[in-house]
Design an enzyme around this catalytic site. Sequence first.
Site, PDB file in Angstrom:
ATOM      1  CG  ASP A  10      -1.546   1.192   1.499  1.00 50.64           C
ATOM      2  OD1 ASP A  10      -2.184   1.537   0.576  1.00 50.64           O
ATOM      3  OD2 ASP A  10      -1.640   2.012   2.633  1.00 50.64           O
ATOM      4  CG  ASP A  12      -1.678   8.027   1.063  1.00 50.57           C
ATOM      5  OD1 ASP A  12      -0.905   9.107   1.737  1.00 50.57           O
ATOM      6  OD2 ASP A  12      -2.256   8.345   0.298  1.00 50.57           O
ATOM      7  CG  ASP A 217      -2.199   2.745   6.430  1.00 50.68           C
ATOM      8  OD1 ASP A 217      -2.440   2.157   5.309  1.00 50.68           O
ATOM      9  OD2 ASP A 217      -2.443   3.433   6.986  1.00 50.68           O
TER      10      ASP A 217
HETATM   11 MG   LIG Z   1      -2.766   3.078   3.378  1.00 53.46          MG
END
Ligand SMILES: [Mg+2]
Length: 263
Positions: A10, A12, A217
């Site tokens: 991922d 961000d 995240d």
């Molecule tokens: Mg993310």
Amino acid sequence: MRRYPLYIFDLDGTLYRGDEAIPHAADTVRRLVEEGSAVRYFTNNSGQTREFFARKLQTMGFPCEPGMVYSTATGVAALCRERGVDRVFCVGEPGLVQTLREAAVEVVNADAKGRVWPCGEASAVVVGICRSFTYALLDAALQCLLKGASYWATNTDATYPLEGGRLEPGAGSLVAAVSTCAGRGPDLVVGKPSPWIVRQILEETGVAPQDALLVGDRPETDLACGRTLGCPTCLVLTGVTRQAPPDQAFCEDLRGLLDPTLR
Ligand SMILES: [Mg+2]
């Protein structure tokens, strides 16, 4: 943690926050590549091209070429190819329009600069983040759907996190507007938590699900999108999640991927 033939990251909150690389992320990814692993980058963002993300990642020190980047824009382009769709109505940003055009998909309601207008008929309506969204565009999308067009969403994220904790309305808020007037939800959501793009990455790299580690995240999107396919997952605590759910493999920052004592 054992080394995997493929890592799917991922962006961000995992590799960067806004325009700042997260400490140790670039060094870790470079090391994985140097030691023979393949790396792919996967974002739910549909507003930019592969080239944009590749440049951004390169500037921060990540090993990256445009072909290593998967976004929901490239996902929609692949979906068009798979379904034989060559004319779409787009609720989206110039980056989505450009990505579709490069895949030989006609965007019936966009001008030369990729800006979208409320006009045109198409066999599919694609809805993503669209900062120029208007009532007229919504109405035109509805008319396409009422004539029988397929309905595809890039993703259904309610908000989009920016620097300093600011939240912007995400693509999901525009999908909700279209779904409300159409009286139905999308036929297909391309982005996380849908497994659609992870399946595409596995097919294109020829890697088996159990050999591809998903790193992100947000457990409910970044990790869920591959779990149903059988991919192992690792949560990193540098983004929106502060505590790992029970039984979830995790690391404080990406250096954990290189730590042989972590499982
Ligand atoms: Mg993310």
